[in-house]
Design a protein around this motif. Structure first.
Motif, PDB file in Angstrom:
ATOM      1  N   ARG A  98      65.496   8.562 -64.160  1.00  0.00           N
ATOM      2  CA  ARG A  98      64.107   8.809 -63.749  1.00  0.00           C
ATOM      3  C   ARG A  98      63.194   7.713 -64.287  1.00  0.00           C
ATOM      4  N   TYR A 102      76.692  17.675 -62.732  1.00  0.00           N
ATOM      5  CA  TYR A 102      76.125  18.853 -63.390  1.00  0.00           C
ATOM      6  C   TYR A 102      77.010  20.075 -63.160  1.00  0.00           C
ATOM      7  N   TYR A 145      74.703  13.037 -59.489  1.00  0.00           N
ATOM      8  CA  TYR A 145      74.372  13.720 -60.741  1.00  0.00           C
ATOM      9  C   TYR A 145      74.366  15.236 -60.589  1.00  0.00           C
ATOM     10  N   TRP A 185      64.535  19.307 -61.569  1.00  0.00           N
ATOM     11  CA  TRP A 185      65.422  19.099 -62.716  1.00  0.00           C
ATOM     12  C   TRP A 185      64.734  19.409 -64.040  1.00  0.00           C
ATOM     13  N   VAL A 234      65.369   8.460 -59.584  1.00  0.00           N
ATOM     14  CA  VAL A 234      65.322   9.889 -59.289  1.00  0.00           C
ATOM     15  C   VAL A 234      63.944  10.165 -58.702  1.00  0.00           C
ATOM     16  N   THR A 284      62.840  15.758 -56.758  1.00  0.00           N
ATOM     17  CA  THR A 284      64.034  16.114 -57.514  1.00  0.00           C
ATOM     18  C   THR A 284      63.688  16.316 -58.983  1.00  0.00           C
ATOM     19  N   TRP A 285      62.868  15.418 -59.534  1.00  0.00           N
ATOM     20  CA  TRP A 285      62.493  15.537 -60.944  1.00  0.00           C
ATOM     21  C   TRP A 285      61.742  16.840 -61.203  1.00  0.00           C
ATOM     22  N   CYS A 300      71.873  15.106 -69.303  1.00  0.00           N
ATOM     23  CA  CYS A 300      70.412  15.226 -69.285  1.00  0.00           C
ATOM     24  C   CYS A 300      69.751  13.916 -69.700  1.00  0.00           C
ATOM     25  N   ASP A 302      71.031  10.952 -69.455  1.00  0.00           N
ATOM     26  CA  ASP A 302      71.271  10.005 -68.355  1.00  0.00           C
ATOM     27  C   ASP A 302      70.287  10.241 -67.208  1.00  0.00           C
ATOM     28  N   GLU A 303      70.026  11.502 -66.881  1.00  0.00           N
ATOM     29  CA  GLU A 303      69.084  11.816 -65.815  1.00  0.00           C
ATOM     30  C   GLU A 303      67.678  11.334 -66.175  1.00  0.00           C
ATOM     31  N   GLU A 335      71.129  10.897 -56.882  1.00  0.00           N
ATOM     32  CA  GLU A 335      70.775  12.286 -57.194  1.00  0.00           C
ATOM     33  C   GLU A 335      71.938  13.224 -56.881  1.00  0.00           C
TER      34      GLU A 335
END
Length: 158
Positions: free
Chosen positions: A84, A42, A38, A97, A89, A93-94, A77, A79-80, A35
């Motif tokens: 998840r 960002y 990333y 985000w 993730v 955090t999610w 985004c 990739d995130e 996290e």
């Protein structure tokens, strides 16, 4: 069963508990490390955005370097979302985000690049998770498996 057996058994149980505890801690630390990486990525990408975009103002056009940053943001985004989906993730955090990604998809210059991708005019076989997020406000790509998933979620601190 003598005392030696119980001492050895107790030592084994304590060792097993220590192993499980340290493994769970390492898994949670790995999620946090991912996290953090990333989040750093960002901010690196956002530093390359056009100045008006940083205060949610509309601009005219991006120079090639700024356009590259916008495209890198869209890739970040996706990739995130993939992370998840894989369970790397955490839920807290999610929850932070997701609304940020959704808001950015509707702001210049990301919105200008996103519209043809969202409508499958460009990159039709990419950004599938991002399209899903854009279409479904409360979308969460993480779908734990029935029994193993619960254990994995707890193990990683999700």
């Amino acid at each position: 069963m003598n005392a030696e057996f119980w001492v050895a058994f107790g030592t084994g149980v304590v060792g097993l508990i220590a192993l499980i505890t340290s493994s769970a801690g390492a898994a949670k630390a790995r999620v946090k490390t991912i996290e953090d990486a990333y989040i750093a990525r960002y901010w690196q990408i956002l530093d390359r955005f056009p100045a008006p975009a940083l205060v949610a103002e509309d601009g005219t056009a991006c120079n090639p370097e700024e356009l590259k940053a916008v495209r890198l943001y869209l890739r970040l985004c996706e990739d995130e979302l993939e992370l998840r989906q894989l369970g790397w993730v955490g839920s807290k955090t999610w929850q932070q985000w997701r609304p940020g990604i959704q808001a950015q998809l509707n702001q210049w210059p990301v919105a200008d690049e996103w519209a043809p991708i969202r409508d499958h005019q460009r990159a039709p076989h990419q950004f599938n998770l991002l399209r899903q997020l854009d279409a479904t406000p409360d979308y969460d790509p993480y779908q734990p498996r029935p029994y193993i998933g619960r254990l994995t979620r707890k193990w990683r601190g999700l």
